[in-house]
Design a protein around this motif. Structure first.
Motif, PDB file in Angstrom:
ATOM      1  N   GLU A 237      43.091  60.090  36.951  1.00 42.80           N
ATOM      2  CA  GLU A 237      43.150  58.678  37.328  1.00 42.80           C
ATOM      3  C   GLU A 237      43.966  57.867  36.297  1.00 42.80           C
ATOM      4  OE1 GLU A 237      39.869  55.837  39.379  1.00 42.80           O
ATOM      5  OE2 GLU A 237      39.799  58.000  39.489  1.00 42.80           O
ATOM      6  N   PHE A 238      43.740  58.175  35.034  1.00 40.56           N
ATOM      7  CA  PHE A 238      44.455  57.505  33.942  1.00 40.56           C
ATOM      8  C   PHE A 238      45.966  57.765  34.049  1.00 40.56           C
ATOM      9  CE2 PHE A 238      46.061  58.346  29.488  1.00 40.56           C
ATOM     10  CZ  PHE A 238      46.295  57.021  29.151  1.00 40.56           C
ATOM     11  N   PHE A 239      46.360  59.035  34.170  1.00 37.01           N
ATOM     12  CA  PHE A 239      47.783  59.401  34.253  1.00 37.01           C
ATOM     13  C   PHE A 239      48.433  58.792  35.484  1.00 37.01           C
ATOM     14  CE2 PHE A 239      46.863  62.489  30.974  1.00 37.01           C
ATOM     15  CZ  PHE A 239      48.080  62.682  30.339  1.00 37.01           C
ATOM     16  N   ASP A 240      47.676  58.788  36.577  1.00 37.35           N
ATOM     17  CA  ASP A 240      48.190  58.263  37.839  1.00 37.35           C
ATOM     18  C   ASP A 240      48.489  56.764  37.718  1.00 37.35           C
ATOM     19  OD1 ASP A 240      48.808  59.112  40.470  1.00 37.35           O
ATOM     20  OD2 ASP A 240      47.173  57.825  41.199  1.00 37.35           O
ATOM     21  N   TYR A 241      47.578  56.054  37.068  1.00 38.99           N
ATOM     22  CA  TYR A 241      47.736  54.604  36.907  1.00 38.99           C
ATOM     23  C   TYR A 241      48.970  54.300  36.049  1.00 38.99           C
ATOM     24  CZ  TYR A 241      46.465  49.687  36.278  1.00 38.99           C
ATOM     25  OH  TYR A 241      46.478  48.306  36.293  1.00 38.99           O
ATOM     26  N   VAL A 242      49.127  55.040  34.949  1.00 35.28           N
ATOM     27  CA  VAL A 242      50.271  54.810  34.049  1.00 35.28           C
ATOM     28  C   VAL A 242      51.584  55.112  34.772  1.00 35.28           C
ATOM     29  CG1 VAL A 242      51.384  55.478  31.876  1.00 35.28           C
ATOM     30  CG2 VAL A 242      48.906  55.235  31.967  1.00 35.28           C
ATOM     31  N   ARG A 243      51.574  56.159  35.596  1.00 35.53           N
ATOM     32  CA  ARG A 243      52.793  56.530  36.343  1.00 35.53           C
ATOM     33  C   ARG A 243      53.192  55.387  37.279  1.00 35.53           C
ATOM     34  NH1 ARG A 243      53.345  58.994  41.011  1.00 35.53           N
ATOM     35  NH2 ARG A 243      51.120  59.414  41.156  1.00 35.53           N
ATOM     36  N   LYS A 244      52.200  54.760  37.908  1.00 38.98           N
ATOM     37  CA  LYS A 244      52.490  53.670  38.855  1.00 38.98           C
ATOM     38  C   LYS A 244      52.753  52.340  38.147  1.00 38.98           C
ATOM     39  CE  LYS A 244      49.841  55.700  42.629  1.00 38.98           C
ATOM     40  NZ  LYS A 244      48.449  55.839  43.105  1.00 38.98           N
ATOM     41  N   HIS A 245      52.258  52.209  36.903  1.00 38.41           N
ATOM     42  CA  HIS A 245      52.431  50.958  36.146  1.00 38.41           C
ATOM     43  C   HIS A 245      53.020  51.273  34.770  1.00 38.41           C
ATOM     44  CE1 HIS A 245      49.028  50.431  38.953  1.00 38.41           C
ATOM     45  NE2 HIS A 245      49.513  49.219  39.144  1.00 38.41           N
ATOM     46  N   PRO A 246      54.319  51.623  34.705  1.00 39.73           N
ATOM     47  CA  PRO A 246      54.905  52.028  33.421  1.00 39.73           C
ATOM     48  C   PRO A 246      54.808  50.967  32.320  1.00 39.73           C
ATOM     49  CG  PRO A 246      56.590  51.922  35.151  1.00 39.73           C
ATOM     50  CD  PRO A 246      55.275  51.758  35.816  1.00 39.73           C
ATOM     51  N   ILE A 247      54.539  49.707  32.695  1.00 38.00           N
ATOM     52  CA  ILE A 247      54.390  48.658  31.680  1.00 38.00           C
ATOM     53  C   ILE A 247      53.227  48.990  30.721  1.00 38.00           C
ATOM     54  CG2 ILE A 247      52.873  47.139  33.058  1.00 38.00           C
ATOM     55  CD1 ILE A 247      55.712  46.001  30.688  1.00 38.00           C
ATOM     56  N   MET A 248      52.288  49.833  31.188  1.00 40.04           N
ATOM     57  CA  MET A 248      51.171  50.261  30.329  1.00 40.04           C
ATOM     58  C   MET A 248      51.692  50.956  29.067  1.00 40.04           C
ATOM     59  SD  MET A 248      48.361  49.251  31.636  1.00 40.04           S
ATOM     60  CE  MET A 248      47.280  50.050  30.486  1.00 40.04           C
ATOM     61  N   LEU A 249      52.829  51.637  29.201  1.00 37.42           N
ATOM     62  CA  LEU A 249      53.410  52.345  28.046  1.00 37.42           C
ATOM     63  C   LEU A 249      53.783  51.362  26.943  1.00 37.42           C
ATOM     64  CD1 LEU A 249      55.699  54.802  30.052  1.00 37.42           C
ATOM     65  CD2 LEU A 249      53.658  55.464  28.744  1.00 37.42           C
ATOM     66  N   GLU A 250      54.251  50.192  27.340  1.00 38.05           N
ATOM     67  CA  GLU A 250      54.621  49.154  26.365  1.00 38.05           C
ATOM     68  C   GLU A 250      53.377  48.695  25.582  1.00 38.05           C
ATOM     69  OE1 GLU A 250      56.676  46.820  24.082  1.00 38.05           O
ATOM     70  OE2 GLU A 250      57.880  47.545  25.762  1.00 38.05           O
ATOM     71  N   HIS A 251      52.277  48.486  26.315  1.00 41.20           N
ATOM     72  CA  HIS A 251      51.024  48.089  25.650  1.00 41.20           C
ATOM     73  C   HIS A 251      50.574  49.183  24.685  1.00 41.20           C
ATOM     74  CE1 HIS A 251      50.638  44.588  28.186  1.00 41.20           C
ATOM     75  NE2 HIS A 251      50.641  45.330  29.291  1.00 41.20           N
ATOM     76  N   MET A 252      50.681  50.431  25.132  1.00 42.46           N
ATOM     77  CA  MET A 252      50.225  51.555  24.299  1.00 42.46           C
ATOM     78  C   MET A 252      51.144  51.765  23.099  1.00 42.46           C
ATOM     79  SD  MET A 252      48.674  54.428  26.854  1.00 42.46           S
ATOM     80  CE  MET A 252      49.463  54.217  28.415  1.00 42.46           C
ATOM     81  N   LEU A 253      52.395  51.376  23.238  1.00 45.42           N
ATOM     82  CA  LEU A 253      53.365  51.549  22.147  1.00 45.42           C
ATOM     83  C   LEU A 253      52.947  50.742  20.910  1.00 45.42           C
ATOM     84  CD1 LEU A 253      56.163  52.804  21.356  1.00 45.42           C
ATOM     85  CD2 LEU A 253      57.191  50.678  22.139  1.00 45.42           C
ATOM     86  N   HIS A 254      52.485  49.500  21.123  1.00 47.40           N
ATOM     87  CA  HIS A 254      52.083  48.654  19.983  1.00 47.40           C
ATOM     88  C   HIS A 254      50.997  49.336  19.155  1.00 47.40           C
ATOM     89  CE1 HIS A 254      54.597  45.469  21.380  1.00 47.40           C
ATOM     90  NE2 HIS A 254      53.947  45.347  22.522  1.00 47.40           N
ATOM     91  N   ASN A 255      49.982  49.870  19.846  1.00 42.55           N
ATOM     92  CA  ASN A 255      48.892  50.566  19.131  1.00 42.55           C
ATOM     93  C   ASN A 255      49.403  51.838  18.458  1.00 42.55           C
ATOM     94  OD1 ASN A 255      47.524  48.804  21.109  1.00 42.55           O
ATOM     95  ND2 ASN A 255      45.654  49.761  20.366  1.00 42.55           N
ATOM     96  N   THR A 256      50.288  52.539  19.182  1.00 38.59           N
ATOM     97  CA  THR A 256      50.789  53.829  18.696  1.00 38.59           C
ATOM     98  C   THR A 256      51.575  53.681  17.403  1.00 38.59           C
ATOM     99  OG1 THR A 256      50.819  54.737  20.932  1.00 38.59           O
ATOM    100  CG2 THR A 256      52.274  55.789  19.342  1.00 38.59           C
ATOM    101  N   LEU A 257      52.345  52.593  17.293  1.00 36.38           N
ATOM    102  CA  LEU A 257      53.185  52.406  16.099  1.00 36.38           C
ATOM    103  C   LEU A 257      52.479  51.589  15.016  1.00 36.38           C
ATOM    104  CD1 LEU A 257      56.657  51.710  17.812  1.00 36.38           C
ATOM    105  CD2 LEU A 257      55.768  53.884  16.954  1.00 36.38           C
ATOM    106  N   HIS A 258      51.191  51.338  15.221  1.00 38.49           N
ATOM    107  CA  HIS A 258      50.431  50.508  14.274  1.00 38.49           C
ATOM    108  C   HIS A 258      50.410  51.118  12.863  1.00 38.49           C
ATOM    109  CE1 HIS A 258      47.391  47.875  12.666  1.00 38.49           C
ATOM    110  NE2 HIS A 258      46.555  48.878  12.463  1.00 38.49           N
TER     111      HIS A 258
END
Length: 358
Positions: free
Chosen positions: A198-219
């Protein structure tokens, strides 16, 4: 004589209580400390984590036994005992803490739902207590099965997941990234697969989620200065040392995790994620090999950081002390950090490209 995994497995399975198990864990701690110098760190890490898995599986089995003996009966629905963090990635050190949770099947009616709430609360308490007796301290951030947030039926996990994704502020994204490392260590793997799909499916349909996750990832920034010098601890008992956990290991595994989410690679270990990214052609082999090398160095140096026993729990601050920084380790660490730096740039570029496409 070096113990084989089969011998370790049968020793753990034969243990009748936590005292015997604790004896085995302490013995294996010494055994694996000695092995560290003789084997490649990724292979060593893989074997060590198979042992952690066996100890945790046994603790869940003993926990069920305890609940049964105290009149709590058997699980009313199927369940999965899951690991997050380094446990989820199969990258626990010799002294990792408890990062765990519990997912159970959706009860058919109100009566079973009530039974499930009571049963899994008892089980979570029994297992967590056992793991503490085995030397695993509870997670300071509260990511633990005794916390209701991480002990829910499948539909509870699903609605929590959607709540985080539809309101992607910092804390919710942090939880999402914790969830992305989830792995079943005991029980019904299908429950975890359902949440992650469900998580992967949502991210695939809403790639903007990657931008949100990027901020945390590069913290967490790589501990390398502008001129290629190591950024060292300035104060306290670790002065002159280097933070391996947050300055090398976490930035590398976080970067790889985000690329895996972007590419739809559903492996949970960093090694498997890199191999998956390479196999799907998402990344060139040469770059992937560099990432594997950086991971290998980070895992090894993290295992060399000093640890202590506090109230019977194995703990470490994740810092390589100044006297642990030999000439050889400094050059290995600098190589690892240079690759980590390039990886963080690669992740940023890749995510921005994906969002433009999406």
């Amino acid at each position: 004589m070096e113990l084989s995994l089969e011998m370790i497995r049968s020793e753990i399975q034969r243990a009748g209580d936590y005292k015997q198990l604790r004896g085995i864990r302490d013995q294996l701690h010494e055994e694996f400390e000695g092995r560290l110098l003789l084997s490649t760190s990724i292979e060593w890490n893989r074997e060590l984590n198979q042992v952690h898995d066996l100890l945790i599986e046994k603790a869940v089995g003993l926990g069920q036994e305890k609940v049964r003996q105290e009149g709590g009966g058997d699980p009313p629905v199927p369940f999965a005992f899951v690991l997050f963090g380094s446990g989820g990635r199969g990258e626990q050190t010799l002294w990792s803490d408890q990062d765990n949770g519990l997912i159970y099947g959706v009860p058919a009616n109100f009566q079973i739902e009530e039974q499930a709430i009571v049963y899994f609360k008892l089980l979570a308490e029994a297992v967590s207590e056992l793991l503490m007796q085995l030397g695993y301290p509870p997670c300071t951030g509260g990511v633990i099965c005794t916390n209701e947030k991480w002990r829910k039926p499948l539909n509870g996990y699903r609605s929590m997941l959607h709540e985080w994704m539809q309101d992607p502020h910092w804390e919710h994204i942090r939880y999402l990234l914790i969830l992305a490392d989830m792995r079943t260590v005991f029980g019904d793997k299908g429950l975890v697969t359902a949440v992650l799909d469900e998580f992967f499916d949502y991210v695939r349909k809403h790639p903007i989620m990657l931008e949100h996750m990027l901020h945390n990832t590069l913290h967490h920034k790589i501990s390398l200065g502008l001129f290629g010098q190591l950024i060292k601890e300035r104060y306290g008992e670790d002065a002159g040392g280097v933070d391996i956990k947050y300055g090398a290991y976490i930035p590398i595994v976080s970067g790889i995790r985000l690329l895996a989410v972007e590419a739809g690679v559903k492996a949970s270990s960093t090694e498997e994620r890199i191999l998956g990214l390479m196999k799907t052609g998402f990344v060139e082999e040469e770059i992937a090999q560099d990432w594997l090398e950086a991971l290998s160095i980070a895992l090894k140096l993290r295992s060399f950081t000093p640890f202590q026993l506090e109230e019977g729990h194995y703990t470490s601050r994740g810092k390589l002390s100044a006297d642990g920084l030999t000439k050889e380790r400094i050059s290995e660490l600098k190589l690892c950090l240079r690759i980590g730096n390039d990886l963080q740039k690669y992740v940023k570029k890749s995510v921005h490209k994906e969002i433009e496409k999406g």
